[in-house]
Design a protein around this motif. Structure first.
Motif, PDB file in Angstrom:
ATOM      1  N   ILE A   1     -81.027 -14.695 -20.036  1.00 39.55           N
ATOM      2  CA  ILE A   1     -81.255 -13.560 -19.927  1.00 39.55           C
ATOM      3  C   ILE A   1     -79.900 -12.214 -19.644  1.00 39.55           C
ATOM      4  O   ILE A   1     -79.717 -12.292 -18.392  1.00 39.55           O
ATOM      5  CB  ILE A   1     -82.907 -12.394 -21.007  1.00 39.55           C
ATOM      6  N   LEU A   2     -79.400 -11.893 -20.778  1.00 35.94           N
ATOM      7  CA  LEU A   2     -78.529 -11.013 -20.297  1.00 35.94           C
ATOM      8  C   LEU A   2     -78.880  -9.668 -20.935  1.00 35.94           C
ATOM      9  O   LEU A   2     -79.897  -9.833 -22.734  1.00 35.94           O
ATOM     10  CB  LEU A   2     -76.919 -10.958 -20.920  1.00 35.94           C
ATOM     11  N   LEU A   3     -78.832  -8.121 -20.244  1.00 32.86           N
ATOM     12  CA  LEU A   3     -80.079  -7.611 -21.067  1.00 32.86           C
ATOM     13  C   LEU A   3     -78.592  -6.006 -21.731  1.00 32.86           C
ATOM     14  O   LEU A   3     -77.722  -5.864 -20.086  1.00 32.86           O
ATOM     15  CB  LEU A   3     -80.363  -6.548 -19.651  1.00 32.86           C
TER      16      LEU A   3
ATOM     17  N   VAL B   1     -83.201 -12.324 -15.429  1.00 39.35           N
ATOM     18  CA  VAL B   1     -82.100 -11.951 -16.066  1.00 39.35           C
ATOM     19  C   VAL B   1     -81.121 -12.081 -15.026  1.00 39.35           C
ATOM     20  O   VAL B   1     -80.336 -11.922 -13.866  1.00 39.35           O
ATOM     21  CB  VAL B   1     -82.742 -11.053 -15.453  1.00 39.35           C
ATOM     22  N   VAL B   2     -79.878 -12.587 -15.689  1.00 40.79           N
ATOM     23  CA  VAL B   2     -78.389 -12.783 -15.353  1.00 40.79           C
ATOM     24  C   VAL B   2     -77.233 -12.125 -15.115  1.00 40.79           C
ATOM     25  O   VAL B   2     -76.529 -12.554 -14.396  1.00 40.79           O
ATOM     26  CB  VAL B   2     -78.459 -15.150 -16.039  1.00 40.79           C
ATOM     27  N   GLY B   3     -77.099 -11.381 -16.529  1.00 36.56           N
ATOM     28  CA  GLY B   3     -76.389  -9.634 -16.090  1.00 36.56           C
ATOM     29  C   GLY B   3     -76.875  -9.461 -16.637  1.00 36.56           C
ATOM     30  O   GLY B   3     -77.469  -8.725 -17.727  1.00 36.56           O
ATOM     31  N   GLU B   4     -76.081  -7.675 -17.080  1.00 36.99           N
ATOM     32  CA  GLU B   4     -76.162  -6.459 -17.761  1.00 36.99           C
ATOM     33  C   GLU B   4     -75.039  -6.363 -18.353  1.00 36.99           C
ATOM     34  O   GLU B   4     -73.989  -6.596 -17.561  1.00 36.99           O
ATOM     35  CB  GLU B   4     -77.271  -5.728 -16.713  1.00 36.99           C
ATOM     36  N   ALA B   5     -74.607  -5.511 -19.033  1.00 32.22           N
ATOM     37  CA  ALA B   5     -73.868  -4.531 -19.717  1.00 32.22           C
ATOM     38  C   ALA B   5     -74.351  -2.911 -20.198  1.00 32.22           C
ATOM     39  O   ALA B   5     -75.293  -3.308 -20.911  1.00 32.22           O
ATOM     40  CB  ALA B   5     -72.698  -5.917 -21.028  1.00 32.22           C
ATOM     41  N   ALA B   6     -73.258  -2.786 -20.411  1.00 32.39           N
ATOM     42  CA  ALA B   6     -74.046  -1.050 -20.451  1.00 32.39           C
ATOM     43  C   ALA B   6     -72.599  -0.458 -21.718  1.00 32.39           C
ATOM     44  O   ALA B   6     -73.069   0.287 -22.036  1.00 32.39           O
ATOM     45  CB  ALA B   6     -73.125   0.097 -19.466  1.00 32.39           C
ATOM     46  N   SER B   7     -72.223  -1.966 -22.100  1.00 34.15           N
ATOM     47  CA  SER B   7     -71.611  -0.863 -24.058  1.00 34.15           C
ATOM     48  C   SER B   7     -71.798  -2.610 -24.733  1.00 34.15           C
ATOM     49  O   SER B   7     -71.817  -3.524 -24.274  1.00 34.15           O
ATOM     50  CB  SER B   7     -70.196  -0.659 -23.416  1.00 34.15           C
ATOM     51  N   GLY B   8     -71.630  -2.308 -25.557  1.00 31.93           N
ATOM     52  CA  GLY B   8     -71.411  -3.286 -26.663  1.00 31.93           C
ATOM     53  C   GLY B   8     -69.616  -4.682 -26.115  1.00 31.93           C
ATOM     54  O   GLY B   8     -69.767  -5.482 -25.921  1.00 31.93           O
ATOM     55  N   GLN B   9     -68.276  -3.507 -25.910  1.00 37.60           N
ATOM     56  CA  GLN B   9     -67.429  -4.428 -25.230  1.00 37.60           C
ATOM     57  C   GLN B   9     -67.662  -5.688 -24.214  1.00 37.60           C
ATOM     58  O   GLN B   9     -67.509  -6.778 -24.301  1.00 37.60           O
ATOM     59  CB  GLN B   9     -66.173  -3.379 -25.331  1.00 37.60           C
TER      60      GLN B   9
END
Length: 226
Positions: free
Chosen positions: A6-8, A31-39
């Motif tokens: 899963i990417l959050l 959970v394999v990764g996280e991102a704070a924006s669409g880009q």
């Protein structure tokens, strides 16, 4: 069996940390990764190739709907599940149009989130009950099919399949439908697969809209005169 990767994606770090903490309690979810924006979500998806992306909508640095469209175009096998506070009809329908397989509101219970991730991974389209109501309200105001249009599909459904379709239209998960009808989740999946095949539909959202159009369920509260 490998866990679901899963990417959050959410612009609030505390939200990501909270969701990640909940997901770690489930051995089949990772959970394999996280991102704070669409880009950043697009970049992380390309790098990590997750099975499922939990995607927020309104974020600085690129919104989740646009990111979903790009990700689905490049990685069609990756499932995108919107997890948002937005109940705006435009956000809902744009998310689905851009390829999101499900749409959940952030006020849902943790167990419902876990089940929804598993469902979307298996190819189903989980939606929150309140979101289902909005979809059905929209469809309720849609024009009727032309007179004489074939309607044999509905007649082809068994009584049990109609019951399942009714509950799908109300936004219930497979587990909730199984409990309501005292059958197994696997039996629900079989019924849903048969329903989609008989009605020539592609996913759970289309099944829900069909149920409303054919009058199988009552319109959501407040739909009249809206």
């Amino acid at each position: 069996m490998e866990p679901i990767r899963i990417l959050l994606v959410d612009d609030h770090q505390l939200v990501r940390q909270g969701i990640a903490s909940l997901l770690r309690t489930q051995p089949d979810l990772e959970v394999v990764g996280e991102a704070a924006s669409g880009q950043e979500a697009i970049e992380k998806a390309r790098e990590l190739m997750p099975d499922v992306i939990l995607m927020d909508i309104q974020m600085p640095g690129g919104d989740g709907i646009t990111a979903t469209g790009i990700i689905k175009a490049e990685m069609p096998s990756t499932k995108v599940l919107m997890l948002t506070v937005s109940e705006d009809n435009q956000d809902l329908f744009q998310a689905i149009k851009h390829g999101a397989q499900g749409y959940l509101l952030k006020n849902l219970p943790a167990e419902r989130l876990f089940d929804s991730i598993r469902e979307v991974y298996r190819g189903y389209a989980p939606i929150s009950s309140r979101v289902a109501g909005r979809i059905l309200s929209e469809v309720a105001s849609a024009p009727e099919p032309p007179a004489g249009a074939p309607r044999q599909g509905l007649a082809a459904l068994t009584a049990r399949e109609r019951e399942v379709l009714n509950l799908v239209g109300k936004g219930l998960t497979n587990r909730e439908i199984a409990r309501a009808l005292y059958i197994t989740e696997n039996t629900v999946k079989i019924h849903l697969r048969n329903i989609l095949e008989k009605l020539h539909l592609q996913n759970r959202v289309q099944a829900a809209t069909y149920a409303q159009r054919e009058g199988l369920i009552d319109p959501p509260e407040g739909a009249a005169g809206a």
